[in-house]
Motif scaffolding. Sequence first.
Motif, PDB file in Angstrom:
ATOM      1  N   LYS A   1    -117.647 -21.812   1.034  1.00  0.00           N
ATOM      2  CA  LYS A   1    -118.230 -23.109   0.670  1.00  0.00           C
ATOM      3  C   LYS A   1    -118.807 -22.962  -0.728  1.00  0.00           C
ATOM      4  O   LYS A   1    -119.620 -22.077  -0.975  1.00  0.00           O
ATOM      5  CB  LYS A   1    -119.297 -23.502   1.667  1.00  0.00           C
ATOM      6  CG  LYS A   1    -118.726 -23.783   3.040  1.00  0.00           C
ATOM      7  CD  LYS A   1    -119.786 -24.108   4.043  1.00  0.00           C
ATOM      8  CE  LYS A   1    -119.137 -24.253   5.407  1.00  0.00           C
ATOM      9  NZ  LYS A   1    -120.086 -24.186   6.484  1.00  0.00           N
TER      10      LYS A   1
ATOM     11  N   TYR B   1    -110.499 -22.855   2.740  1.00  0.00           N
ATOM     12  CA  TYR B   1    -110.307 -22.123   3.993  1.00  0.00           C
ATOM     13  C   TYR B   1    -108.836 -22.114   4.363  1.00  0.00           C
ATOM     14  O   TYR B   1    -108.026 -22.813   3.768  1.00  0.00           O
ATOM     15  CB  TYR B   1    -111.134 -22.747   5.114  1.00  0.00           C
ATOM     16  CG  TYR B   1    -110.799 -24.201   5.390  1.00  0.00           C
ATOM     17  CD1 TYR B   1    -109.963 -24.556   6.442  1.00  0.00           C
ATOM     18  CD2 TYR B   1    -111.296 -25.220   4.576  1.00  0.00           C
ATOM     19  CE1 TYR B   1    -109.648 -25.882   6.691  1.00  0.00           C
ATOM     20  CE2 TYR B   1    -110.988 -26.541   4.822  1.00  0.00           C
ATOM     21  CZ  TYR B   1    -110.165 -26.865   5.882  1.00  0.00           C
ATOM     22  OH  TYR B   1    -109.847 -28.186   6.124  1.00  0.00           O
TER      23      TYR B   1
ATOM     24  N   ASP C   1    -120.918 -24.763  -3.596  1.00  0.00           N
ATOM     25  CA  ASP C   1    -121.801 -25.860  -3.993  1.00  0.00           C
ATOM     26  C   ASP C   1    -121.539 -26.169  -5.462  1.00  0.00           C
ATOM     27  O   ASP C   1    -121.738 -25.332  -6.329  1.00  0.00           O
ATOM     28  CB  ASP C   1    -123.268 -25.474  -3.782  1.00  0.00           C
ATOM     29  CG  ASP C   1    -123.640 -25.408  -2.313  1.00  0.00           C
ATOM     30  OD1 ASP C   1    -123.112 -26.227  -1.538  1.00  0.00           O
ATOM     31  OD2 ASP C   1    -124.447 -24.537  -1.942  1.00  0.00           O
TER      32      ASP C   1
ATOM     33  N   SER D   1    -115.933 -32.787  -1.056  1.00  0.00           N
ATOM     34  CA  SER D   1    -116.974 -33.740  -0.662  1.00  0.00           C
ATOM     35  C   SER D   1    -117.660 -34.281  -1.910  1.00  0.00           C
ATOM     36  O   SER D   1    -118.160 -33.515  -2.737  1.00  0.00           O
ATOM     37  CB  SER D   1    -118.025 -33.053   0.215  1.00  0.00           C
ATOM     38  OG  SER D   1    -117.439 -32.537   1.379  1.00  0.00           O
TER      39      SER D   1
ATOM     40  N   ARG E   1    -114.998 -26.808   0.089  1.00  0.00           N
ATOM     41  CA  ARG E   1    -114.804 -25.718   1.055  1.00  0.00           C
ATOM     42  C   ARG E   1    -113.343 -25.314   1.008  1.00  0.00           C
ATOM     43  O   ARG E   1    -112.453 -26.155   1.196  1.00  0.00           O
ATOM     44  CB  ARG E   1    -115.160 -26.160   2.466  1.00  0.00           C
ATOM     45  CG  ARG E   1    -114.893 -25.073   3.492  1.00  0.00           C
ATOM     46  CD  ARG E   1    -115.237 -25.508   4.909  1.00  0.00           C
ATOM     47  NE  ARG E   1    -114.808 -24.493   5.852  1.00  0.00           N
ATOM     48  CZ  ARG E   1    -114.187 -24.746   6.986  1.00  0.00           C
ATOM     49  NH1 ARG E   1    -113.940 -25.985   7.356  1.00  0.00           N
ATOM     50  NH2 ARG E   1    -113.814 -23.761   7.776  1.00  0.00           N
TER      51      ARG E   1
ATOM     52  N   ASP F   1    -112.671 -18.348   3.730  1.00  0.00           N
ATOM     53  CA  ASP F   1    -113.475 -19.472   4.195  1.00  0.00           C
ATOM     54  C   ASP F   1    -114.757 -19.460   3.376  1.00  0.00           C
ATOM     55  O   ASP F   1    -115.711 -18.764   3.707  1.00  0.00           O
ATOM     56  CB  ASP F   1    -113.777 -19.386   5.687  1.00  0.00           C
ATOM     57  CG  ASP F   1    -114.391 -20.671   6.224  1.00  0.00           C
ATOM     58  OD1 ASP F   1    -114.738 -21.562   5.425  1.00  0.00           O
ATOM     59  OD2 ASP F   1    -114.530 -20.786   7.452  1.00  0.00           O
TER      60      ASP F   1
ATOM     61  N   LYS G   1    -119.603 -30.574  -2.992  1.00  0.00           N
ATOM     62  CA  LYS G   1    -119.162 -29.234  -2.605  1.00  0.00           C
ATOM     63  C   LYS G   1    -117.672 -29.225  -2.322  1.00  0.00           C
ATOM     64  O   LYS G   1    -117.047 -30.267  -2.113  1.00  0.00           O
ATOM     65  CB  LYS G   1    -119.939 -28.721  -1.391  1.00  0.00           C
ATOM     66  CG  LYS G   1    -119.745 -29.552  -0.143  1.00  0.00           C
ATOM     67  CD  LYS G   1    -120.618 -29.067   0.988  1.00  0.00           C
ATOM     68  CE  LYS G   1    -120.588 -30.091   2.105  1.00  0.00           C
ATOM     69  NZ  LYS G   1    -121.474 -29.789   3.174  1.00  0.00           N
TER      70      LYS G   1
END
Length: 180
Positions: free
Chosen positions: A50, A72, A52, A83, A70, A48, A68
């Motif tokens: 994130k 997971y 950037d 995103s 993510r 998990d 970004k």
Amino acid sequence: MSKKLMFASVLAIFLLTACGGQAADEMKSEAEDKPKQEEVEKEEKQIDVKIDVNEELSFEQFDVNLKKVRVYEEDNKILADISLEWRNNAYDYGSDEMTFFVATTFEVKQGDNELEEINDAWNPENKSSSNDVFFPNALGGLWGVELTYELTDKTTPIDIIFTPNTETEGSETITVDIPE
């Protein structure tokens, strides 16, 4: 040598051998279990992270900023939420608004594998005001897009490929490395 002394010596040797053998077996068992335990811990450790990215690309009719990613695990699948924001710069398009779907084709790959967007966001039958890909973005407007892809593994970098729907521009790729 007396029989008692000989019996005691044999008994002592037997006990030392038995205890030593048992200790060696226990040490061997522990040594065998350690890699298995480490393997189980690796399997149990879910990813998990994130990432950037904040990388921008400019095209004739739009600009895009990959904000970004993510990565997971959920339901035994490795997923990536992507995103981004895009700005409608299609002043010569002939309309006051344009969708991300009209501006670009969008491909996500891991190695040679083209990944599947699991929410069916790019499906024209899924047009709605809540679908970011089909949102009618006004000229000069900035709009966010959230997409989810199923990955093939936790380590291979992700290539996000934008191909503008103009005849004069080629594709551009942003590569996202997944940290371990």
